[in-house]
Design a protein around this motif. Structure first.
Motif, PDB file in Angstrom:
ATOM      1  N   GLY A  90      21.031 -20.026  10.954  1.00 54.45           N
ATOM      2  CA  GLY A  90      21.458 -19.451  12.013  1.00 54.45           C
ATOM      3  C   GLY A  90      19.587 -19.734  12.778  1.00 54.45           C
ATOM      4  N   ALA A  91      19.745 -20.842  13.912  1.00 50.04           N
ATOM      5  CA  ALA A  91      18.609 -20.465  14.537  1.00 50.04           C
ATOM      6  C   ALA A  91      18.601 -19.899  15.467  1.00 50.04           C
ATOM      7  CB  ALA A  91      18.247 -21.806  15.552  1.00 50.04           C
ATOM      8  N   ARG A  92      19.314 -18.979  16.157  1.00 51.09           N
ATOM      9  CA  ARG A  92      19.648 -18.485  16.540  1.00 51.09           C
ATOM     10  C   ARG A  92      18.923 -16.359  16.077  1.00 51.09           C
ATOM     11  NH1 ARG A  92      24.148 -16.323  21.479  1.00 51.09           N
ATOM     12  NH2 ARG A  92      23.753 -19.184  21.446  1.00 51.09           N
ATOM     13  N   GLN A  93      19.928 -16.515  15.658  1.00 55.29           N
ATOM     14  CA  GLN A  93      18.773 -15.329  14.325  1.00 55.29           C
ATOM     15  C   GLN A  93      17.652 -15.172  13.627  1.00 55.29           C
ATOM     16  OE1 GLN A  93      22.218 -17.002  13.987  1.00 55.29           O
ATOM     17  NE2 GLN A  93      23.331 -15.231  14.332  1.00 55.29           N
ATOM     18  N   ALA A  94      17.152 -16.926  13.576  1.00 59.23           N
ATOM     19  CA  ALA A  94      16.171 -17.244  12.707  1.00 59.23           C
ATOM     20  C   ALA A  94      14.660 -17.037  13.902  1.00 59.23           C
ATOM     21  CB  ALA A  94      15.857 -18.206  11.881  1.00 59.23           C
ATOM     22  N   TYR A  95      15.100 -17.021  15.216  1.00 53.76           N
ATOM     23  CA  TYR A  95      14.587 -16.804  15.975  1.00 53.76           C
ATOM     24  C   TYR A  95      14.558 -15.598  16.411  1.00 53.76           C
ATOM     25  CZ  TYR A  95      11.976 -18.277  20.958  1.00 53.76           C
ATOM     26  OH  TYR A  95      11.714 -18.402  21.504  1.00 53.76           O
ATOM     27  N   GLY A  96      15.571 -14.972  16.926  1.00 54.44           N
ATOM     28  CA  GLY A  96      15.535 -13.528  16.814  1.00 54.44           C
ATOM     29  C   GLY A  96      14.460 -13.204  16.075  1.00 54.44           C
ATOM     30  N   GLY A  98      12.432 -13.922  14.178  1.00 57.66           N
ATOM     31  CA  GLY A  98      11.084 -14.013  14.562  1.00 57.66           C
ATOM     32  C   GLY A  98      10.464 -13.910  15.782  1.00 57.66           C
ATOM     33  N   LEU A  99      10.542 -13.662  17.120  1.00 55.32           N
ATOM     34  CA  LEU A  99      10.122 -12.462  18.145  1.00 55.32           C
ATOM     35  C   LEU A  99      10.120 -11.353  17.486  1.00 55.32           C
ATOM     36  CD1 LEU A  99      12.476 -14.141  20.953  1.00 55.32           C
ATOM     37  CD2 LEU A  99       9.970 -14.702  20.456  1.00 55.32           C
ATOM     38  N   VAL A 100      11.333 -10.851  17.022  1.00 56.29           N
ATOM     39  CA  VAL A 100      10.953  -9.228  16.764  1.00 56.29           C
ATOM     40  C   VAL A 100       9.665  -8.882  15.533  1.00 56.29           C
ATOM     41  CG1 VAL A 100      11.853  -7.504  15.178  1.00 56.29           C
ATOM     42  CG2 VAL A 100      13.478  -8.615  17.341  1.00 56.29           C
ATOM     43  N   LEU A 101       9.942 -10.555  14.599  1.00 56.58           N
ATOM     44  CA  LEU A 101       8.513  -9.892  13.880  1.00 56.58           C
ATOM     45  C   LEU A 101       7.200 -10.047  14.147  1.00 56.58           C
ATOM     46  CD1 LEU A 101       7.659  -9.322  10.370  1.00 56.58           C
ATOM     47  CD2 LEU A 101       7.798 -11.932  10.305  1.00 56.58           C
ATOM     48  N   PHE A 102       7.072 -10.752  14.767  1.00 55.39           N
ATOM     49  CA  PHE A 102       6.048 -11.332  16.234  1.00 55.39           C
ATOM     50  C   PHE A 102       5.922 -10.091  16.962  1.00 55.39           C
ATOM     51  CE2 PHE A 102       3.714 -13.148  19.233  1.00 55.39           C
ATOM     52  CZ  PHE A 102       2.240 -13.872  19.350  1.00 55.39           C
ATOM     53  N   GLN A 125       1.445 -12.295  11.365  1.00 51.57           N
ATOM     54  CA  GLN A 125       2.303 -13.023  12.990  1.00 51.57           C
ATOM     55  C   GLN A 125       2.391 -14.170  12.170  1.00 51.57           C
ATOM     56  OE1 GLN A 125      -1.191 -12.373  15.267  1.00 51.57           O
ATOM     57  NE2 GLN A 125      -0.074 -11.120  16.591  1.00 51.57           N
ATOM     58  N   GLY A 126       1.713 -15.002  11.586  1.00 52.82           N
ATOM     59  CA  GLY A 126       2.022 -16.462  11.087  1.00 52.82           C
ATOM     60  C   GLY A 126       3.141 -16.790  10.604  1.00 52.82           C
ATOM     61  N   VAL A 127       3.862 -16.286   9.969  1.00 55.18           N
ATOM     62  CA  VAL A 127       5.267 -15.604   9.470  1.00 55.18           C
ATOM     63  C   VAL A 127       6.644 -15.990  10.577  1.00 55.18           C
ATOM     64  CG1 VAL A 127       6.901 -14.718   8.074  1.00 55.18           C
ATOM     65  CG2 VAL A 127       4.280 -14.049   7.673  1.00 55.18           C
ATOM     66  N   ARG A 128       6.622 -15.441  11.633  1.00 52.57           N
ATOM     67  CA  ARG A 128       7.505 -16.132  12.276  1.00 52.57           C
ATOM     68  C   ARG A 128       7.365 -17.407  12.563  1.00 52.57           C
ATOM     69  NH1 ARG A 128       4.732 -18.150  15.689  1.00 52.57           N
ATOM     70  NH2 ARG A 128       3.947 -17.677  17.285  1.00 52.57           N
ATOM     71  N   ARG A 129       8.568 -18.283  13.552  1.00 50.45           N
ATOM     72  CA  ARG A 129       8.788 -19.354  13.890  1.00 50.45           C
ATOM     73  C   ARG A 129       9.996 -19.524  15.098  1.00 50.45           C
ATOM     74  NH1 ARG A 129       8.110 -23.682  15.185  1.00 50.45           N
ATOM     75  NH2 ARG A 129       8.700 -25.655  14.622  1.00 50.45           N
ATOM     76  N   PRO A 130       9.123 -19.354  16.364  1.00 52.99           N
ATOM     77  CA  PRO A 130       9.843 -18.730  17.449  1.00 52.99           C
ATOM     78  C   PRO A 130      10.014 -20.584  17.449  1.00 52.99           C
ATOM     79  CG  PRO A 130       7.928 -17.795  18.225  1.00 52.99           C
ATOM     80  CD  PRO A 130       7.372 -18.742  16.306  1.00 52.99           C
TER      81      PRO A 130
END
Length: 130
Positions: A90-96, A98-102, A125-130
């Protein structure tokens, strides 16, 4: 011949209208703008701080190049995989996530005691995908 301006909206536009009325598309736009802002701010901060990073960590030009390019390399390499992950969880979980990881990786960058830790944190930092 009908003009594009006077033609009636297609079925996709009619189906998207209720979502736009609820504010769904403005939320998505806001999230996308937040991600772009974070990427731009990160690039600006790193670029401005490079001379100080080099002095304080004793890094040469190649080390500073890894600070900048390591992030970009991982970000570009995982871009397609991030899209597939978003489809699965899901986009919401992936985005969230990614923000936490970043954010965690940014804290690690700020606390990095040497160049190796800084480069490793930039790679994360590059792993995350906002």
């Amino acid at each position: 011949m009908k003009s594009l301006l006077t033609s009636s909206p297609g079925p996709r536009a009619a189906a998207a209208a209720p979502e736009a009325a609820r504010g769904g598309s403005s939320t998505v736009l806001g999230a996308a703008l937040l991600g772009f802002f974070l990427i731009s701010l990160d690039a600006l901060i790193v670029t401005v701080a490079l001379p100080d990073i080099g002095r304080s960590l004793g890094a040469g030009m190649s080390g500073l190049q890894w600070v900048v390019d390591g992030y970009t390399l991982i970000f570009a390499a995982l871009m397609l995989s991030a899209g597939a992950l978003s489809d699965r969880i899901g986009a919401r979980q992936a985005y969230g996530g990614g923000l936490v990881l970043f954010g965690l990786a940014s804290a690690a960058c700020g606390l990095a005691p040497n160049l190796g830790v800084l480069v490793a944190a930039r790679l994360v930092q590059g792993v995350r995908r906002p």
